[in-house]
Write a protein that holds these residues in place. Structure first.
Motif, mmCIF file in Angstrom:
data_model
loop_
_atom_site.group_PDB
_atom_site.id
_atom_site.type_symbol
_atom_site.label_atom_id
_atom_site.label_comp_id
_atom_site.label_asym_id
_atom_site.label_seq_id
_atom_site.Cartn_x
_atom_site.Cartn_y
_atom_site.Cartn_z
ATOM 1 N N SER A 111 90.471 -25.644 79.638
ATOM 2 C CA SER A 111 91.078 -26.969 79.486
ATOM 3 C C SER A 111 91.172 -27.666 80.842
ATOM 4 C CB SER A 111 92.453 -26.856 78.834
ATOM 5 O OG SER A 111 93.336 -26.117 79.654
ATOM 6 N N ARG B 220 89.692 -35.390 79.905
ATOM 7 C CA ARG B 220 89.045 -34.620 78.840
ATOM 8 C C ARG B 220 87.595 -34.392 79.208
ATOM 9 N NH1 ARG B 220 86.065 -38.540 75.984
ATOM 10 N NH2 ARG B 220 86.817 -40.643 76.387
ATOM 11 N N ASP C 156 83.746 -34.569 77.732
ATOM 12 C CA ASP C 156 82.886 -35.118 76.697
ATOM 13 C C ASP C 156 81.503 -34.549 76.958
ATOM 14 O OD1 ASP C 156 81.563 -36.531 74.774
ATOM 15 O OD2 ASP C 156 81.939 -38.516 75.636
#
Length: 101
Positions: free
Chosen positions: A37, A91, A93
């Motif tokens: 993460s 994040r 992608d």
């Protein structure tokens, strides 16, 4: 941050490490946790300007390499009585790191 910004390849940050990026005149530290993460916070320690991207991390905190002050990577709250850090949405992608909404 008003728009999403592509920072680069996910593979630019090894698991368990961080990197600093200049975005809109601010230095932002992006960490790739060992679970894969991502987290993003201010890159400069509010105590004496230490480089937080060079700090030690686990899945919850970053520790400043200069004076060992710690911050929660999810909330930016200090665990050692220092001012909080700003937390940024980040994040992946595909292979790209995206900062912002």
């Amino acid at each position: 941050m008003k728009t999403a910004v592509v920072l680069g390849s996910l593979h630019d940050i090894p698991l368990g490490e961080g990197r600093s990026y200049a975005v809109d005149g601010q230095m932002i530290a992006v960490f790739r946790l060992r679970d894969g993460s991502l987290r993003a916070v201010d890159a400069v320690c509010p105590h004496q300007g230490g480089p937080l991207a060079d700090g030690q991390i686990d899945n919850k905190v970053v520790v400043c390499p200069l004076h060992l002050f710690a911050w929660d990577l999810a909330t930016g709250c200090s665990q050692s009585g220092q001012p909080p850090l700003t937390v940024y949405p980040v994040r992946a992608d595909g292979d790209q790191i995206i900062l912002g909404e």
